[in-house]
Design an enzyme around this catalytic site. Sequence first.
Site, short mmCIF file in Angstrom:
data_model
loop_
_atom_site.label_atom_id
_atom_site.label_comp_id
_atom_site.label_asym_id
_atom_site.label_seq_id
_atom_site.Cartn_x
_atom_site.Cartn_y
_atom_site.Cartn_z
N GLY A 271 22.61 64.60 24.81
CA GLY A 271 22.31 65.83 24.41
C GLY A 271 21.07 66.06 25.35
O GLY A 271 20.46 65.48 26.21
N HIS A 272 20.66 67.46 25.55
CA HIS A 272 19.54 67.89 26.24
C HIS A 272 18.79 68.95 25.34
O HIS A 272 19.02 69.32 24.38
CB HIS A 272 19.72 68.59 27.43
CG HIS A 272 20.06 67.62 28.46
ND1 HIS A 272 19.00 66.68 29.20
CD2 HIS A 272 21.11 67.15 29.36
CE1 HIS A 272 19.62 65.63 30.05
NE2 HIS A 272 20.74 66.23 30.11
N ASP B 106 11.96 69.61 24.87
CA ASP B 106 11.41 68.57 25.59
C ASP B 106 9.92 68.34 25.48
O ASP B 106 9.39 67.08 25.01
CB ASP B 106 11.65 68.52 26.97
CG ASP B 106 13.13 68.27 27.34
OD1 ASP B 106 13.89 67.59 26.42
OD2 ASP B 106 13.74 68.56 28.51
#
Length: 389
Positions: A130-131, A161
Amino acid sequence: MTSGPLTGCRVIELAGIGPGPFAGMTLADLGAEVIRIDRPGGGTVFPGCPEDDILNRGKKSVLLDLKAPEAVAITLDLVAKADILIEGFRPGVAERLGLGPDACFARNERLVYGRMTGWGQTGPRASESGHDLNYIALTGALHAIGEAGGPPQIPLNLVGDFGGGGTYLVIGVLAALLEARLGGRGQVVDAAIVDGTAHLLAGTHAMLATGTWVDERGVNLLDGGAPFYRVYETKDGRHMSVGAIEAKFYAELLDKLGLNEDPAAQHDRAGWPALRERIAQTFAARTLVEWTAVFEGSDACVAPVLSLAEAKDDPHLAARGTVVETDGRLQPAPAPRFSRTANRLGTPPPSPGQDTRQVLTDWGISDVDGLLERGAAVQQPSPNLEATP
């Protein structure tokens, strides 16, 4: 070297991408000695040279072949003298390398072991790829961002992030470090981007619970739905940000815009669409520079939308040194600021392995020459050193 509040704190960072390196950079900005363990053939998903990766500023790089048992043993020797270790592998990868929490705690029971993942160490998706975009999508954050009637808009990778991920890893390891110094034992910090992003939504959930937020895009107080909390285009195609939430600030906004509106009707949602259009037409009549001058020094909560390059030269940011240009690189200054233990930019980002010999020697690792000769450790030349005649 920095002289921030974490001076004397030793951190091992097992090389990764995104939020893990951001956490390591933040710890280095705060004064910690951060040793990044790079691996042969390792790299980044981003183009450019490693020496341009600002997320690695202030760190030292040791290049170790972690497929070799001798290199794993070196890493554990470093761990024995560290305060914090951070890694960003999928669950189980560090264990397979021989560098999982149990192996590290066996060498250093006071160690804080920080784990940075998207989905977390447990749960049905824990082992999936995933990101940032995927993580914030699942939490509801992505759903809430965008114009009414339009698709969700991607907020860079700030929310996931770096906001819900790296920032929460830093919070977690520092809290665990304090507890370890009080109680004598370290622990694992499971920093998941989904958890951190959901936590960042606490205020939105509060408004949702009280009925002051509708679970739709672009129709609420803080998502562009309110005409007094929105971005408007100027005559020259630039944009001004408007955040006049409080009544007195809203009244000043109307005054500066020259609009004859009833300030008491600010929260009349039925009138919002028409008011948005009137404000938009007003902003479209002048350029960004002109509007910036109109609102300078006011409490209308209006500011120009600047590019990344322009931010450095904004008078306020320039006065504080918030965005700086160092070694030809535009980058943010360390944050937050401290009254006594002032932090400052550390060394430029290292190339993988440029500090191998120095770090292993300084940290008391024996037979450094032998390790280099056998290839368990690799010393690379520093690109930051000027060539000597």
